[in-house]
Design a protein around this motif. Structure first.
Motif, PDB file in Angstrom:
ATOM      1  N   GLU A 126       0.894  -1.112  -0.046  1.00 40.63           N
ATOM      2  CA  GLU A 126      -0.358  -0.130  -0.044  1.00 40.63           C
ATOM      3  C   GLU A 126       0.811   1.029   0.040  1.00 40.63           C
ATOM      4  OE1 GLU A 126      -3.839   1.878   2.449  1.00 40.63           O
ATOM      5  OE2 GLU A 126      -2.445   0.440   3.583  1.00 40.63           O
ATOM      6  N   SER A 127       1.994   1.469   0.742  1.00 42.50           N
ATOM      7  CA  SER A 127       2.818   2.260   0.868  1.00 42.50           C
ATOM      8  C   SER A 127       3.593   2.601  -0.322  1.00 42.50           C
ATOM      9  CB  SER A 127       3.784   2.064   1.997  1.00 42.50           C
ATOM     10  OG  SER A 127       4.921   3.123   2.182  1.00 42.50           O
ATOM     11  N   ASP A 128       4.259   1.442  -1.178  1.00 39.49           N
ATOM     12  CA  ASP A 128       4.803   1.744  -2.459  1.00 39.49           C
ATOM     13  C   ASP A 128       3.892   2.273  -3.259  1.00 39.49           C
ATOM     14  OD1 ASP A 128       7.178   1.006  -1.025  1.00 39.49           O
ATOM     15  OD2 ASP A 128       7.034  -1.237  -1.511  1.00 39.49           O
ATOM     16  N   SER A 129       2.714   1.521  -3.616  1.00 39.46           N
ATOM     17  CA  SER A 129       1.697   2.112  -4.542  1.00 39.46           C
ATOM     18  C   SER A 129       1.450   3.495  -4.458  1.00 39.46           C
ATOM     19  CB  SER A 129       0.703   1.024  -4.717  1.00 39.46           C
ATOM     20  OG  SER A 129      -0.031   1.038  -3.422  1.00 39.46           O
ATOM     21  N   GLY A 130       1.270   3.910  -3.217  1.00 39.60           N
ATOM     22  CA  GLY A 130       0.989   5.316  -2.986  1.00 39.60           C
ATOM     23  C   GLY A 130       2.018   6.052  -3.331  1.00 39.60           C
ATOM     24  N   ILE A 131       3.272   5.757  -3.029  1.00 36.14           N
ATOM     25  CA  ILE A 131       4.423   6.584  -3.553  1.00 36.14           C
ATOM     26  C   ILE A 131       4.321   6.839  -5.123  1.00 36.14           C
ATOM     27  CG2 ILE A 131       7.086   6.545  -4.037  1.00 36.14           C
ATOM     28  CD1 ILE A 131       7.107   5.073  -1.014  1.00 36.14           C
ATOM     29  N   VAL A 132       4.128   5.791  -5.970  1.00 36.04           N
ATOM     30  CA  VAL A 132       3.955   6.020  -7.473  1.00 36.04           C
ATOM     31  C   VAL A 132       2.702   6.859  -7.651  1.00 36.04           C
ATOM     32  CG1 VAL A 132       3.662   4.625  -9.336  1.00 36.04           C
ATOM     33  CG2 VAL A 132       4.959   3.526  -7.828  1.00 36.04           C
ATOM     34  N   ASP A 133       1.691   6.997  -7.050  1.00 28.19           N
ATOM     35  CA  ASP A 133       0.611   7.775  -7.180  1.00 28.19           C
ATOM     36  C   ASP A 133       0.964   9.203  -6.787  1.00 28.19           C
ATOM     37  OD1 ASP A 133      -2.121   7.647  -8.124  1.00 28.19           O
ATOM     38  OD2 ASP A 133      -2.735   8.279  -6.196  1.00 28.19           O
ATOM     39  N   GLY A 134       1.859   9.389  -5.770  1.00 29.02           N
ATOM     40  CA  GLY A 134       2.112  10.782  -5.496  1.00 29.02           C
ATOM     41  C   GLY A 134       2.934  11.154  -6.490  1.00 29.02           C
ATOM     42  N   VAL A 135       4.007  10.490  -7.199  1.00 30.87           N
ATOM     43  CA  VAL A 135       4.747  11.127  -8.204  1.00 30.87           C
ATOM     44  C   VAL A 135       3.872  11.384  -9.463  1.00 30.87           C
ATOM     45  CG1 VAL A 135       6.673  10.326  -9.904  1.00 30.87           C
ATOM     46  CG2 VAL A 135       6.858   9.764  -7.372  1.00 30.87           C
ATOM     47  N   ALA A 136       3.047  10.653  -9.818  1.00 33.37           N
ATOM     48  CA  ALA A 136       2.083  10.875 -10.742  1.00 33.37           C
ATOM     49  C   ALA A 136       1.144  12.267 -10.540  1.00 33.37           C
ATOM     50  CB  ALA A 136       0.967   9.734 -10.932  1.00 33.37           C
ATOM     51  N   ASP A 137       1.101  12.653  -9.554  1.00 35.96           N
ATOM     52  CA  ASP A 137       0.442  14.060  -9.219  1.00 35.96           C
ATOM     53  C   ASP A 137       1.501  15.199  -9.545  1.00 35.96           C
ATOM     54  OD1 ASP A 137      -1.915  12.839  -8.598  1.00 35.96           O
ATOM     55  OD2 ASP A 137      -1.347  12.710  -6.220  1.00 35.96           O
ATOM     56  N   VAL A 138       2.673  14.955  -9.667  1.00 38.95           N
ATOM     57  CA  VAL A 138       3.904  15.930  -9.871  1.00 38.95           C
ATOM     58  C   VAL A 138       4.071  16.113 -11.140  1.00 38.95           C
ATOM     59  CG1 VAL A 138       5.660  17.266  -8.725  1.00 38.95           C
ATOM     60  CG2 VAL A 138       4.129  15.979  -7.279  1.00 38.95           C
TER      61      VAL A 138
END
Length: 510
Positions: free
Chosen positions: A295-307
């Protein structure tokens, strides 16, 4: 007239295909990054969800210092919303001759309905002396025989605790993946060097115990992974199961006392508070390391996708503005001729908007297709060192596709409208004449003789051009700033990750 306008538009695309391709490529790049990064988390979630659903990943993990019996498991299976309740055995075992040192392997009984194994190679155990091992362990092959060490107890513990295993030698007949271990971590132990190297599954008949060490519960309810609704549901069920497990453990404690000679009247008023060392635990998925880390690792990818995609779309918009501005300036005379021939401003505007819009739409489709396929695949491959599961399972998001098309068209058609609108305000005769050069102006540095006199001729020309064409200057600054931000962000992410790994394995976990 409309037919002729269409022909001239397509002829324009053919004659200036380099310019058309530039718009198409920058839009494809922006959409590819945006859609690819945005779809990575859903694809990863879909993949892990399919893997865990296929294995019937548990909802509750019940533990007790007294263990649980078949009667307890049957009772749990009859509780509200329970699809399966299954008992199993597990213990840390030190095995001989595994590499340079003896290695600790988590040894468990093969499950039937919950946390089902995914066979990678070979077959499942059919006899008491057969086992399947962690597919991650390269040191143990199918056909190898692994043997329990003579003394596998931790310092200060009774070695007889490992007598729960009836069989001391196992022949490896297959390799498997388990829903309980979706990432590289296998846990820690009080045996050996303190680190569990992998897991081993044997048939339940290989254990000699009157009670189960673990009971797993699977509810007959379907939720999306990591959904708030699931968390709320499990929290509510844990409150109910607190009473269920407490009653079960207390009954077993009383049975043990009665087996030692106490009467029913003597034990009827006993509570768990009177039982020294008797505890029970109700654990959810949040205690599984792999589940939480994913959950944490997939959230990191999603955070990068926002920027990241923001910079690409800004650069795309700048490229479209620059390209269409230049094109309109070069074709002022043609625009004037079209107006003189009676073409309306809307028709002329549509010609250039179709030019940029078709380039953007083509680039959007290509970028979306490549981005949603390539980016998740590359990132999933990179995460392959941490997670060993099935191949990536793709999903298609219509909402994201529509957003990509809208943003692409805004970047292209919107900037084209701004570029052409100003030219169309002029009359045809004015447009057919060469554009009047901007009036020369003294720049503010010329009012500082101390500085201006010391500049060379080409430096003075450069300064005048900067102040004369302010829009081009600021567009160049913005474009370079965006590209520099992407570079710095990329290197920053790399440096940050490297630093975390170094700290984790040199200072925290030693």
């Amino acid at each position: 007239m409309k037919s002729m306008m269409r022909r001239t538009t397509f002829r324009e695309i053919k004659n200036t295909f380099g310019r058309f391709a530039a718009i198409m490529a920058i839009i494809a790049l922006g959409v590819g990054f945006f859609s690819g990064l945005k779809m990575t988390k859903p694809d990863m979630m879909n993949t892990i969800s399919n893997f865990l659903d296929k294995g019937n990943f548990y909802d509750l993990h019940l533990l007790s210092t007294l263990g649980y019996t078949d009667d307890d498991v049957d009772s749990f299976a009859g509780e509200k919303d329970v699809l399966y309740a299954e008992g199993g055995y597990s213990l840390d075992v030190l095995y001989k001759n595994q590499g340079e040192n003896d290695r600790v392997l988590k040894t468990m009984s093969v499950p039937e309905n919950i946390n089902k194994l995914s066979l990678v190679d070979g077959r499942m155990p059919e006899k008491e002396d057969e086992c399947v091992v962690d597919a991650k362990m390269d040191s143990i092959k199918i056909g190898d025989v692994i043997e329990v060490a003579d003394d596998d107890a931790a310092e200060g513990e009774d070695s007889s605790t490992q007598d729960i295993l009836k069989v001391k030698k196992f022949t490896v007949v297959g390799t498997v993946n388990s829903p309980l271990y979706i990432n590289f971590e296998r846990g820690t132990t009080t045996l050996g060097n303190g680190k569990i190297a992998g897991f081993v599954y044997v048939s339940p008949e290989a254990f000699d115990s009157e009670c189960y060490t673990d009971v797993y519960v699977k509810f007959d309810r379907k939720f999306d992974m990591y959904a708030d609704e699931y968390e709320d549901y499990i929290d509510d069920r844990k409150d109910e199961w607190e009473s269920i497990c407490k009653t079960s453990v207390l009954d077993r404690y009383k049975d043990i006392l009665m087996a030692k000679g106490m009467t029913e009247d003597m034990v009827k008023d006993i509570t768990l508070d009177d039982a020294d060392g008797v505890n029970y635990y109700i654990l959810g998925r949040e205690t599984n390391i792999g589940y939480v880390c994913f959950e944490s690792d997939s959230g990191i990818v999603d955070g990068v996708a926002d920027v990241f995609p923001i910079f690409f779309f800004l650069v795309a918009a700048l490229v479209c503005v620059t390209t269409m501005n230049r094109m309109v300036e070069e074709q002022r005379t043609q625009i004037g001729v079209l107006k003189a021939l009676g073409y309306s401003e809307h028709t002329i505007m549509a010609k250039y908007m179709f030019y940029s819009g078709s380039a953007a739409l083509t680039g959007c489709v290509a970028g979306f297709a490549l981005g949603t396929f390539l980016f998740p695949k590359v990132i999933w491959y990179a995460y392959g060192m941490l997670y060993k599961m099935d191949s990536l399972v793709y999903v298609f998001d219509w909402k994201l596709a529509v957003i990509s098309v809208i943003v692409s068209l805004l970047c292209s058609i919107g900037t084209t409208f701004v570029s052409v609108r100003r030219e169309l305000t002029e009359v045809a005769a004015e447009l057919m004449r060469p554009k009047t050069p901007k009036a020369g102006k003294r720049v503010f540095l010329e009012y500082i003789p101390f500085v201006w006199k010391r500049l060379k001729f080409l430096q003075k020309v450069s300064m005048r051009n900067i102040f004369r064409y302010k829009k081009r200057f600021f567009m160049m600054v913005a474009g370079i700033s965006g590209c520099s931000a992407l570079l710095v962000t990329g290197f920053g992410v790399g440096d940050s990750v490297t630093g975390i790994v170094t700290q984790q394995y040199t200072q925290i976990q030693t």
